[in-house]
Each structure stands twice: as structure tokens, then as C-alpha cells.
Motif scaffolding. Structure first.
Motif, PDB file in Angstrom:
ATOM      1  N   THR A 130       1.666  -6.222  -1.709  1.00 30.68           N
ATOM      2  CA  THR A 130       1.441  -6.700  -0.391  1.00 30.68           C
ATOM      3  C   THR A 130       2.840  -6.901   0.170  1.00 30.68           C
ATOM      4  N   ASN A 167      -0.021 -11.076   3.233  1.00 28.96           N
ATOM      5  CA  ASN A 167      -1.029 -10.665   2.346  1.00 28.96           C
ATOM      6  C   ASN A 167      -1.560  -9.272   2.855  1.00 28.96           C
ATOM      7  N   PHE A 212      -1.227  -5.023   2.914  1.00 29.97           N
ATOM      8  CA  PHE A 212      -0.783  -3.894   2.193  1.00 29.97           C
ATOM      9  C   PHE A 212       0.195  -3.052   3.335  1.00 29.97           C
TER      10      PHE A 212
END
Length: 233
Positions: free
Chosen positions: A101, A133, A135
Motif C-alpha cells: 500500500t 491504504n 495500492f
């Protein structure tokens, strides 16, 4: 007092019988906490200069002083520690690990360095706390570049080396990235050095170094650099 100083630095590459002088006896200095821009056409020596200052290559001649320490005298082990503790790198294409992340990419750098800036502070400084959080595949180009800046910032480096940090971005996103770098330099007293082809960026710099054919063409200092918002892109 100078914080970064190149004293008669030459870098020579050999390819077969050919000899290429990428940098030719260059002299210049930057002060601590300055926001500096290095300009020049392709082949002028910009990337070579960045590699030498970042401890990723060795000078053929001359001395490079950082905070009065001669890094050209360092061995490979000392240069590894120098890169880890003193230098933050920001590249054109982010170099973000896709399976972590945004926060994890930043925190990994924090754990590898002697830092006084937490991962939380770094991600907040670039305005990405709400995306921590996510990606990389869920982030825009500008957001990815902000992650790379936060990753470098959390090391609390003495010098931030930025190689075409806005090159892959549109003009508005590029200005946002430059604003973050300019504010970071002022807040953390970080020496930010940007290598770019974009001459417009020179207007926001404290110091502008122009290279041509491996030589210093000029060094210009400004007492009143523009804010990023004032620059016409």
C-alpha cells in the motif's frame, strides 16, 4: 556556508577506445536548505552530476563535499550508509512497489533509516493520508509521485535529489508536486535539487545551475524566487 560543493569534479567514461568526459572540471556550491534547479540539454551532464552527488557513481577527479565531508573519499560501505541516511531520491517513474500500500511503501523506507520524521507525518505532508491504504494500481500518477516524495521525506534526508520529478505528469499535477517540494524544503530545511529539461521551473529556485557539454555554463542565485502558483507553465 556551502553545504554541497563540487571542487574541480571530472567524470570520464570509457567505451572501448573512446573516452567520454561527462563532466569537465566543474565547480559550484549550494547552501543548506536551498531549492536548486539544474538545467541543460540531454548529454550536458545533469544525470551524471546527480549520480555522483547521490553516491551512486565515483568521480574521476576532484572533490565533492557534503556538509564539509568529502564523499569522494568514501568506500562502497560508507557510500551505502550515506545514501541510506543522507539522501532522498525522487525519480520520474516513481519506483513504487506494486504489492504494498501507499503507507507500506513509505514505512519500509522509514524502517531502513535513522529517521526523525514518522511515516504518518510524511504521508500527511504530501496530502495523502486519505489514500494511505490504497495500492499503487488505485492511485493516479500525481498520487504515486507524492508517495515517492513521502517515502524519501520520511528518511529526513539532508539532500533530496529529484530527477525529472514532473516529467511524466500534466502541467497542473506537476505544479502540485513542485509546490510540495518547495514547501518541504522550507519546512524541513532540506536541500532540494531538481534536474529537469523544463526551464520554467528555474523561476521558483533559489539557485539555478546550467550545464552544457559537461561544463558549468552559469550559476544564478535569486533572492526572490517565485511561488509555484505564480509560474506560467
Amino acid at each position: 556556508m556551502s553545504f554541497v560543493e563540487f571542487q574541480g569534479v571530472t567524470k570520464i567514461y570509457k567505451s572501448g577506445d573512446a573516452t567520454i568526459k561527462a563532466l569537465d572540471n566543474i565547480h559550484f556550491s549550494f547552501e543548506k536548505g536551498s531549492f536548486a534547479v539544474i538545467l541543460g540539454p540531454s548529454g550536458s551532464g545533469k544525470s551524471t552530476l546527480l549520480n555522483l552527488l547521490g553516491g551512486m557513481d565515483f568521480a574521476s577527479e576532484g572533490s565533492i563535499l557534503v556538509n564539509e565531508i568529502n564523499i569522494t573519499k568514501m568506500d562502497k560501505g560508507q557510500l551505502t550508509l550515506y545514501r541510506r541516511n543522507d539522501i532522498g531520491f525522487v525519480f520520474q517513474f516513481y519506483n513504487i512497489l506494486p504489492n504494498l500500500t501507499a503507507y507500506e511503501n513509505i514505512d519500509m523506507a522509514y524502517r531502513l533509516s535513522k529517521s526523525s520524521i514518522s511515516s504518518e507525518e510524511a504521508i500527511e505532508a504530501v496530502g495523502l493520508k486519505h489514500r494511505m491504504n490504497n495500492f499503487p494500481s488505485q492511485l493516479s500518477g500525481g498520487e504515486l509521485q507524492r508517495v515517492s516524495i513521502a517515502r524519501a521525506l520520511c528518511k529526513n534526508p539532508n539532500i533530496m535529489l529529484c530527477d525529472e520529478p514532473t516529467g511524466a505528469l500534466d502541467s497542473e499535477t506537476g505544479k502540485m508536486i513542485l509546490k510540495i517540494l518547495q514547501e518541504m524544503s522550507a519546512k524541513y530545511n532540506t536541500t532540494v535539487i531538481i534536474v529537469t529539461h523544463n526551464a520554467v521551473i528555474a523561476d521558483i529556485a533559489d539557485t539555478v545551475l546550467r550545464l552544457k557539454d559537461g561544463k558549468v555554463e552559469s550559476v544564478v542565485k535569486s533572492d526572490n524566487p517565485l511561488k509555484v502558483e505564480e509560474v506560467e507553465w
